[in-house]
Design an enzyme around this catalytic site. Structure first.
Site, PDB file in Angstrom:
ATOM      1  N   ARG A 102      54.033 -47.050 -75.899  1.00  0.00           N
ATOM      2  CA  ARG A 102      53.477 -45.740 -75.568  1.00  0.00           C
ATOM      3  C   ARG A 102      52.359 -45.889 -74.538  1.00  0.00           C
ATOM      4  O   ARG A 102      51.471 -46.715 -74.708  1.00  0.00           O
ATOM      5  CB  ARG A 102      52.938 -45.118 -76.864  1.00  0.00           C
ATOM      6  CG  ARG A 102      52.961 -43.641 -76.887  1.00  0.00           C
ATOM      7  CD  ARG A 102      52.652 -43.124 -78.260  1.00  0.00           C
ATOM      8  NE  ARG A 102      51.299 -43.433 -78.716  1.00  0.00           N
ATOM      9  CZ  ARG A 102      50.654 -42.752 -79.646  1.00  0.00           C
ATOM     10  NH1 ARG A 102      51.240 -41.719 -80.224  1.00  0.00           N
ATOM     11  NH2 ARG A 102      49.455 -43.078 -80.027  1.00  0.00           N
ATOM     12  N   THR A 106      49.201 -40.909 -71.138  1.00  0.00           N
ATOM     13  CA  THR A 106      50.136 -39.761 -71.238  1.00  0.00           C
ATOM     14  C   THR A 106      50.742 -39.652 -72.634  1.00  0.00           C
ATOM     15  O   THR A 106      51.303 -38.629 -72.985  1.00  0.00           O
ATOM     16  CB  THR A 106      51.292 -39.923 -70.235  1.00  0.00           C
ATOM     17  OG1 THR A 106      52.058 -41.094 -70.623  1.00  0.00           O
ATOM     18  CG2 THR A 106      50.793 -40.107 -68.815  1.00  0.00           C
ATOM     19  N   ASP A 198      47.499 -48.939 -85.745  1.00  0.00           N
ATOM     20  CA  ASP A 198      48.608 -49.269 -84.855  1.00  0.00           C
ATOM     21  C   ASP A 198      49.511 -50.281 -85.543  1.00  0.00           C
ATOM     22  O   ASP A 198      49.127 -51.426 -85.792  1.00  0.00           O
ATOM     23  CB  ASP A 198      48.071 -49.844 -83.542  1.00  0.00           C
ATOM     24  CG  ASP A 198      49.182 -50.037 -82.526  1.00  0.00           C
ATOM     25  OD1 ASP A 198      49.145 -49.366 -81.477  1.00  0.00           O
ATOM     26  OD2 ASP A 198      50.102 -50.848 -82.791  1.00  0.00           O
ATOM     27  N   ASP A 201      50.028 -53.638 -83.674  1.00  0.00           N
ATOM     28  CA  ASP A 201      48.836 -54.500 -83.696  1.00  0.00           C
ATOM     29  C   ASP A 201      48.576 -55.047 -85.100  1.00  0.00           C
ATOM     30  O   ASP A 201      48.143 -56.191 -85.254  1.00  0.00           O
ATOM     31  CB  ASP A 201      47.600 -53.718 -83.241  1.00  0.00           C
ATOM     32  CG  ASP A 201      47.650 -53.365 -81.759  1.00  0.00           C
ATOM     33  OD1 ASP A 201      48.584 -53.815 -81.073  1.00  0.00           O
ATOM     34  OD2 ASP A 201      46.762 -52.634 -81.300  1.00  0.00           O
TER      35      ASP A 201
HETATM   36  O1  LIG Z   1      55.736 -40.980 -81.877  1.00  0.00           O
HETATM   37  P1  LIG Z   1      55.008 -41.640 -80.748  1.00  0.00           P
HETATM   38  O2  LIG Z   1      53.804 -40.835 -80.317  1.00  0.00           O
HETATM   39  O3  LIG Z   1      55.885 -41.962 -79.594  1.00  0.00           O
HETATM   40  O4  LIG Z   1      54.362 -42.971 -81.308  1.00  0.00           O
HETATM   41  C1  LIG Z   1      55.063 -43.847 -82.133  1.00  0.00           C
HETATM   42  C2  LIG Z   1      55.320 -45.153 -81.461  1.00  0.00           C
HETATM   43  O5  LIG Z   1      54.084 -45.865 -81.322  1.00  0.00           O
HETATM   44  C3  LIG Z   1      54.248 -47.169 -81.870  1.00  0.00           C
HETATM   45  O6  LIG Z   1      54.675 -48.088 -80.925  1.00  0.00           O
HETATM   46  P2  LIG Z   1      53.715 -48.563 -79.721  1.00  0.00           P
HETATM   47  O7  LIG Z   1      53.974 -47.727 -78.507  1.00  0.00           O
HETATM   48  O8  LIG Z   1      52.302 -48.652 -80.198  1.00  0.00           O
HETATM   49  O9  LIG Z   1      54.264 -49.992 -79.385  1.00  0.00           O
HETATM   50  P3  LIG Z   1      54.164 -51.336 -80.292  1.00  0.00           P
HETATM   51  O10 LIG Z   1      55.205 -51.188 -81.356  1.00  0.00           O
HETATM   52  O11 LIG Z   1      54.469 -52.414 -79.321  1.00  0.00           O
HETATM   53  O12 LIG Z   1      52.779 -51.430 -80.842  1.00  0.00           O
HETATM   54  C4  LIG Z   1      55.275 -46.971 -82.955  1.00  0.00           C
HETATM   55  O13 LIG Z   1      55.848 -48.157 -83.389  1.00  0.00           O
HETATM   56  C5  LIG Z   1      56.228 -45.993 -82.325  1.00  0.00           C
HETATM   57  O14 LIG Z   1      57.248 -46.609 -81.569  1.00  0.00           O
HETATM   58  O1  LIG Z   2      49.238 -43.818 -85.716  1.00  0.00           O
HETATM   59  C1  LIG Z   2      50.002 -44.366 -84.903  1.00  0.00           C
HETATM   60  C2  LIG Z   2      50.599 -43.659 -83.831  1.00  0.00           C
HETATM   61  C3  LIG Z   2      51.437 -44.331 -82.984  1.00  0.00           C
HETATM   62  N1  LIG Z   2      51.681 -45.650 -83.194  1.00  0.00           N
HETATM   63  C4  LIG Z   2      51.106 -46.332 -84.198  1.00  0.00           C
HETATM   64  O2  LIG Z   2      51.351 -47.530 -84.363  1.00  0.00           O
HETATM   65  N2  LIG Z   2      50.288 -45.683 -85.029  1.00  0.00           N
HETATM   66 MG   LIG Z   3      51.520 -50.152 -81.033  1.00  0.00          MG
END
Ligand SMILES: O=P(O)(O)OC[C@H]1O[C@H](OP(=O)(O)OP(=O)(O)O)[C@H](O)[C@@H]1O
Ligand SMILES: O=c1cc[nH]c(=O)[nH]1
Ligand SMILES: [Mg+2]
Length: 210
Positions: A102, A106, A198, A201
């Site tokens: 994400r 944005t 997150d 993370d």
């Molecule tokens: O519903 P949204 O607003 O799109 O957010 C959710 C997304 O955010 C997180 O991934 P992230 O983009 O943090 O990537 P990561 O898994 O590499 O941490 C999570 O695992 C989802 O894929």
């Molecule tokens: O709360 C949140 C939202 C998006 N992605 C995450 O990992 N946690």
């Molecule tokens: Mg993430």
């Protein structure tokens, strides 16, 4: 959109461990593995089965197997922590991968990986991503699947926010959602509140941004 909240006491206790800020990365991954087993178990209740004869040491019994094992699709990174436990319960399944991150300004997903079969007609799909926040990432993933002909898509989450659920439902795409809980809201950085932080993370390390 059909939404199933798996609020079993054991699921709630694993979710509590994941929410707790004191839980370290290893404990977080362990709780996610166990919770995923429970979510897959509940999601699979409605999977089609077929009967076949099985020879026991004593006689012939009626056996049961999945008629059409789903394609598993973890959304990287965070969904990787659900992949092993889902495949352990569904050893006949194949796995595809979608990588999304994400954008921090944005809040829209940036795609960096896509490894999926070209034709998904007639194949049920189980998408694995612990977090449904704005819904942008899962919507992107589901569109990739629908573009390949998928018509039976179950999204497995740990936490869902109302805004994300609404976005998936409003898309009109063929989605069923299975989640361990629906949280209250998103904060100004689009993190789920109270949430768990997150999920990528907390499994694999990184800088807190919420
Ligand atoms: O519903 P949204 O607003 O799109 O957010 C959710 C997304 O955010 C997180 O991934 P992230 O983009 O943090 O990537 P990561 O898994 O590499 O941490 C999570 O695992 C989802 O894929
Ligand atoms: O709360 C949140 C939202 C998006 N992605 C995450 O990992 N946690
Ligand atoms: Mg993430």
């Amino acid at each position: 959109m059909d939404v199933l909240v798996v609020d079993h006491p054991l699921a709630k206790s694993r979710l509590t461990a994941m929410r707790d800020a004191r839980t370290d990365n290893g404990q977080f991954r362990a709780a996610l593995h166990e919770l995923t087993t429970m979510l897959v178990y509940e999601a699979a209740r409605s999977f089609a089965t077929e009967q076949f004869p099985v020879q026991t040491p004593v006689a012939v019994a009626e056996g049961t197997r999945l008629a059409n094992p789903p394609l598993l699709v973890p959304v990287l990174r965070a969904g990787l922590g659900m992949a092993d436990s889902a495949l352990a319960l569904l050893p006949e399944s194949s796995m595809g991968f979608v990588g999304l991150a994400r954008d921090e300004e944005t809040y829209e997903p940036r795609a960096y990986m896509e490894s999926l079969p070209g034709d998904l007609k007639g194949i049920p799909v189980l998408v694995l991503d612990p977090m449904l926040a704005t819904g942008g990432s899962l919507l992107h993933c589901v569109r990739l699947l629908v573009d390949r002909g998928a018509t039976d898509i179950t999204v497995l989450c740990v936490l869902a926010a109302p805004a994300g659920i609404e976005r998936l439902a409003d898309s009109g795409l063929p989605i069923r959602l299975v989640t361990a809980a629906i949280d209250e809201k998103l904060n100004e950085r689009m993190y789920i509140v109270p949430g768990l932080g997150d999920a990528g993370d907390r499994q694999f390390g990184g800088m807190p941004r919420f």
